[in-house]
Design a protein around this motif. Sequence first.
Motif, PDB file in Angstrom:
ATOM      1  N   GLY A   1       5.086  12.407  -3.832  1.00 46.86           N
ATOM      2  CA  GLY A   1       3.094  12.630  -3.689  1.00 46.86           C
ATOM      3  C   GLY A   1       2.701  11.164  -3.922  1.00 46.86           C
ATOM      4  O   GLY A   1       3.462   9.854  -3.612  1.00 46.86           O
ATOM      5  N   HIS A   2       1.764  10.967  -5.017  1.00 47.97           N
ATOM      6  CA  HIS A   2       0.823   9.995  -4.648  1.00 47.97           C
ATOM      7  C   HIS A   2       1.675   9.172  -5.595  1.00 47.97           C
ATOM      8  O   HIS A   2       1.157   7.900  -6.111  1.00 47.97           O
ATOM      9  CB  HIS A   2      -0.555   9.909  -4.573  1.00 47.97           C
ATOM     10  CG  HIS A   2      -1.172  10.774  -3.846  1.00 47.97           C
ATOM     11  ND1 HIS A   2      -2.217  11.590  -3.367  1.00 47.97           N
ATOM     12  CD2 HIS A   2      -0.537  10.083  -2.082  1.00 47.97           C
ATOM     13  CE1 HIS A   2      -2.736  11.158  -2.642  1.00 47.97           C
ATOM     14  NE2 HIS A   2      -1.410  11.399  -1.681  1.00 47.97           N
ATOM     15  N   ARG A   3       2.724   9.429  -6.805  1.00 47.81           N
ATOM     16  CA  ARG A   3       3.141   8.302  -7.590  1.00 47.81           C
ATOM     17  C   ARG A   3       3.713   7.497  -6.817  1.00 47.81           C
ATOM     18  O   ARG A   3       4.427   7.236  -6.246  1.00 47.81           O
ATOM     19  CB  ARG A   3       4.311   9.338  -7.986  1.00 47.81           C
ATOM     20  CG  ARG A   3       3.735  10.716  -8.828  1.00 47.81           C
ATOM     21  CD  ARG A   3       4.913  11.373  -9.808  1.00 47.81           C
ATOM     22  NE  ARG A   3       4.528  12.844  -9.998  1.00 47.81           N
ATOM     23  CZ  ARG A   3       3.898  14.061  -9.710  1.00 47.81           C
ATOM     24  NH1 ARG A   3       3.939  13.812  -8.465  1.00 47.81           N
ATOM     25  NH2 ARG A   3       3.366  14.788 -10.021  1.00 47.81           N
ATOM     26  N   SER A   4       4.109   6.516  -8.132  1.00 47.62           N
ATOM     27  CA  SER A   4       4.624   5.218  -7.517  1.00 47.62           C
ATOM     28  C   SER A   4       4.647   4.588  -8.604  1.00 47.62           C
ATOM     29  O   SER A   4       5.045   4.276  -9.727  1.00 47.62           O
ATOM     30  CB  SER A   4       3.839   4.561  -6.926  1.00 47.62           C
ATOM     31  OG  SER A   4       4.668   3.226  -6.439  1.00 47.62           O
TER      32      SER A   4
ATOM     33  N   TYR B   1       0.494  -1.246   0.200  1.00 56.79           N
ATOM     34  CA  TYR B   1      -0.245  -0.185   0.280  1.00 56.79           C
ATOM     35  C   TYR B   1       0.685   1.000   0.385  1.00 56.79           C
ATOM     36  O   TYR B   1       2.166   1.138   0.490  1.00 56.79           O
ATOM     37  CB  TYR B   1      -1.011   0.458   1.276  1.00 56.79           C
ATOM     38  CG  TYR B   1      -1.794  -1.260   0.695  1.00 56.79           C
ATOM     39  CD1 TYR B   1      -2.862  -0.904   1.361  1.00 56.79           C
ATOM     40  CD2 TYR B   1      -1.154  -1.765   1.884  1.00 56.79           C
ATOM     41  CE1 TYR B   1      -3.935  -2.078   0.771  1.00 56.79           C
ATOM     42  CE2 TYR B   1      -2.545  -2.988   1.946  1.00 56.79           C
ATOM     43  CZ  TYR B   1      -3.388  -3.090   1.560  1.00 56.79           C
ATOM     44  OH  TYR B   1      -4.666  -4.400   1.840  1.00 56.79           O
ATOM     45  N   LEU B   2       0.221   2.512  -0.516  1.00 55.62           N
ATOM     46  CA  LEU B   2       1.199   3.855  -0.425  1.00 55.62           C
ATOM     47  C   LEU B   2       0.561   4.132   1.025  1.00 55.62           C
ATOM     48  O   LEU B   2      -0.604   4.372   1.212  1.00 55.62           O
ATOM     49  CB  LEU B   2       0.281   4.399  -1.587  1.00 55.62           C
ATOM     50  CG  LEU B   2       0.889   6.002  -2.128  1.00 55.62           C
ATOM     51  CD1 LEU B   2       1.109   6.888  -3.065  1.00 55.62           C
ATOM     52  CD2 LEU B   2       1.506   6.847  -0.692  1.00 55.62           C
ATOM     53  N   GLY B   3       1.421   4.375   2.062  1.00 57.60           N
ATOM     54  CA  GLY B   3       0.806   4.574   2.837  1.00 57.60           C
ATOM     55  C   GLY B   3       0.521   4.164   3.583  1.00 57.60           C
ATOM     56  O   GLY B   3      -0.627   4.652   4.328  1.00 57.60           O
TER      57      GLY B   3
ATOM     58  N   LEU C   1      -3.557   2.825  -3.155  1.00 55.80           N
ATOM     59  CA  LEU C   1      -3.496   3.511  -1.817  1.00 55.80           C
ATOM     60  C   LEU C   1      -4.005   3.467  -0.735  1.00 55.80           C
ATOM     61  O   LEU C   1      -5.356   3.590  -0.453  1.00 55.80           O
ATOM     62  CB  LEU C   1      -4.575   5.296  -2.360  1.00 55.80           C
ATOM     63  CG  LEU C   1      -3.786   6.505  -1.616  1.00 55.80           C
ATOM     64  CD1 LEU C   1      -2.397   7.397  -2.538  1.00 55.80           C
ATOM     65  CD2 LEU C   1      -4.564   7.372  -2.206  1.00 55.80           C
TER      66      LEU C   1
ATOM     67  N   SER D   1      -3.752   8.755   2.199  1.00 53.55           N
ATOM     68  CA  SER D   1      -3.432  10.191   1.820  1.00 53.55           C
ATOM     69  C   SER D   1      -2.140  10.775   2.441  1.00 53.55           C
ATOM     70  O   SER D   1      -2.048  11.111   3.343  1.00 53.55           O
ATOM     71  CB  SER D   1      -4.512  11.240   1.480  1.00 53.55           C
ATOM     72  OG  SER D   1      -4.575  12.192   1.105  1.00 53.55           O
ATOM     73  N   LYS D   2      -1.046  11.644   1.847  1.00 51.24           N
ATOM     74  CA  LYS D   2      -0.205  11.920   2.420  1.00 51.24           C
ATOM     75  C   LYS D   2      -0.235  13.359   2.802  1.00 51.24           C
ATOM     76  O   LYS D   2      -0.016  13.757   3.613  1.00 51.24           O
ATOM     77  CB  LYS D   2       0.918  12.341   1.181  1.00 51.24           C
ATOM     78  CG  LYS D   2       2.187  10.724   1.102  1.00 51.24           C
ATOM     79  CD  LYS D   2       3.155  10.582   0.009  1.00 51.24           C
ATOM     80  CE  LYS D   2       3.274   9.282  -0.097  1.00 51.24           C
ATOM     81  NZ  LYS D   2       4.905  10.062  -1.542  1.00 51.24           N
TER      82      LYS D   2
ATOM     83  N   ASN E   1       7.722   3.903  -2.303  1.00 47.69           N
ATOM     84  CA  ASN E   1       6.599   4.566  -1.592  1.00 47.69           C
ATOM     85  C   ASN E   1       7.129   3.496  -0.064  1.00 47.69           C
ATOM     86  O   ASN E   1       5.791   3.300   0.585  1.00 47.69           O
ATOM     87  CB  ASN E   1       5.558   4.257  -1.760  1.00 47.69           C
ATOM     88  CG  ASN E   1       4.768   6.152  -2.535  1.00 47.69           C
ATOM     89  OD1 ASN E   1       5.157   6.472  -2.136  1.00 47.69           O
ATOM     90  ND2 ASN E   1       4.652   5.744  -3.212  1.00 47.69           N
TER      91      ASN E   1
END
Lengths: 410, 410
Positions: free
Chosen positions: A395-398, A175-177, A405, A408-409, A362
């Motif tokens: 940011g939200h790139r990966s 996951y991102l974050g 996701l 949110s960052k 991330n």
Amino acid sequence: LLVNTFKWAVLGTAVGILAGLGVRLYLYILNHAIGFGHALDRFGIPHFWLLPLILPLCVLLAHITTRQKAHDDLESQEGTDAVIEAIHTRSGRLDPFAIPVRLFLSILTLFGGGSVGKEGPAAQIGALFSSLLSDLLRLSDEDRRRLVICGVSAGFAAVFGTPISGALFGVEVLYLGRLEYPVLFPCIVAGIVGHLACGASPPVPVLVPGNGHAHQLSQPMLVLLSLLSGVFFGLVAMLLIETMRFLDQQLRRFASHPFWVAVFGGTALAVLYQLAGSGYADLSEPLIRSALEGTARIMLLAFLVKIIATSLSLKTGGAGGIVTPLFFIGSTAGAAMAQILHLPVPLFARFGFVAVLAAAANTPIAASVMALELLGGHFGVEAALCACTAFLIVGHRSVFSSQYLGYSKA
Amino acid sequence: LLVNTFKWAVLGTAVGILAGLGVRLYLYILNHAIGFGHALDRFGIPHFWLLPLILPLCVLLAHITTRQKAHDDLESQEGTDAVIEAIHTRSGRLDPFAIPVRLFLSILTLFGGGSVGKEGPAAQIGALFSSLLSDLLRLSDEDRRRLVICGVSAGFAAVFGTPISGALFGVEVLYLGRLEYPVLFPCIVAGIVGHLACGASPPVPVLVPGNGHAHQLSQPMLVLLSLLSGVFFGLVAMLLIETMRFLDQQLRRFASHPFWVAVFGGTALAVLYQLAGSGYADLSEPLIRSALEGTARIMLLAFLVKIIATSLSLKTGGAGGIVTPLFFIGSTAGAAMAQILHLPVPLFARFGFVAVLAAAANTPIAASVMALELLGGHFGVEAALCACTAFLIVGHRSVFSSQYLGYSKA
């Protein structure tokens, strides 16, 4: 809970042993394949001129074995990405025949000099064995999913040579974050056992403080520099992600001619290596090492060359991972920055090493822990700060399109 | 995002400086107060016989200043718990007058020899300054909440002397099994700056591998031992949590007579110290150190005595934190286990140190990172495994009643 703990300790150990030994065998074959590739250079023409043949061959083999639309295969050739997707959408269920083919393709790509990493295949080996073990034990879908995550963690831990951060990477990259706590324990067991079973050493020796590398810097100065360099490494990671996306979009219109795309990619790579040097081909481990040791003066734009080489390799048919290229890009970018600003090169090469990983994949926690594993308590602290800064910048790139996701960052 | 990163870097630095200097002042006063307490021993009667007077005084002062029902005060006297609650329910809004009183009460409790920790007040100092800063800058509720988390992180980082794990502790302790990624970056900035501003050293010197402590153990054996000892440390943490809960329930029926409860608690503590030794009073830092160094042969059941002393101190009116007692309980339990099984004492005392923290506070990541910060890459890996095992064993229990359940463990 005691029973549950025991069950997962045993399962984690089993997966760790299988994945560790599998990765060990894979690395053994890989090293011989790369050595064989370099041996071919004696015949006058550099071996990377085989790439215009090898990449179409990869596309062809992937096409035959998976019986899918060719372009779909191209998209999921990045090993880690393929596994993340399987975990998210199919409880980690993997095609047991596709994986050996992919491993073979990644060895073929690296033999020819494609700029890809060895950890994507390692993750696939871990995932394959844990998926087979789940079949054998008739585990439920939820348990299977967890066990496959353990396998991935064990694969990373084994191939990186860093048990804890390797295991954390397997958990964090999904996951991102977000971090999935319930799998933490078996993954760390699997990571440690996998590391022991594989026997690979960490990519770089731990930087011992007091060998004079950074003594001229005061602590507050070091903190400030790690913040600023974190911004720089974040931008470098962003450049890689955007280059890959741009190439992907440009190649999409040739999606019906994957073989010609592969021929073009292979030729472009060979020309690039001919111009910039064959040090950018395959795993580029000698260059990573010299950047981290600060022994060689590296071309300042080495990281840009590697960004282009990696994007071409992965987007035109090559199979393999992306993390080893990330290590290259990060450490050379750090070394270049340190050279320009007259800062200690080995230190900032390591900062780049972990920061670009944190940003592109991330995974700030895994990268921070890796900083501590690789740098020790002294500079590891600042490296972790640098990694977290870089993580925020992208940011939200990966680089992994299948990453979910989680949070949110901003 | 660049602007956002810059903004939070500046805010994190500001909070780090404020919290670090605040904690520095607090530790200075605290050390003198404890020293003064010990100096009173010269008059014949040990100073901890003041406790039957001091604990009711604490209750009285808390009662006057907060104007709430007395028993409610008793419940939220644990400093960290109070801050967690403020973050969850009031966006980190704190009563700027209550905190100095609480700090004074914690100094009073430790002066008398109450078995509480110094990190709860440190977290409150960080939270207070960041809350005041938020007022000054007129931050939104969401930003205020984040800044207060940064303050807490900075407080922990400063008082523990371990920047990264201190900062992570502040983020991880908010939820059971969840990590809030957006605050990670400013918290690490605040943690590093706070650590520099405070200047406190880590609780124990880093254990350098190769000084012969664990060389007789093979790696697989060490992994197995860290798993098994993780189970043991998990059970120890569970015993502490259940003892505190049991005492809480028993005292609930006397809730209308908080002063008598405090008199009883103080007397019981004094009797306990008289029987078991005054080494269990206040922060007990000499005993923690000797357990970690393996120099003194510690009473095998030392951790049980400390569990009772800490439960009594916190539940009958004393103010302060619980993490320093956790360090004591963990390291002595580890030392005792190692003595019985003829294992290297300094190593397993450190395992206990981080594992009991991970289990009781549900912070496996912070504890694992602390393991790496305190033990270095070599044994830190196994200590992290041990910490994750212990974390799993305690289930959904926690010493912090205001911790939110973020994710189920099973």
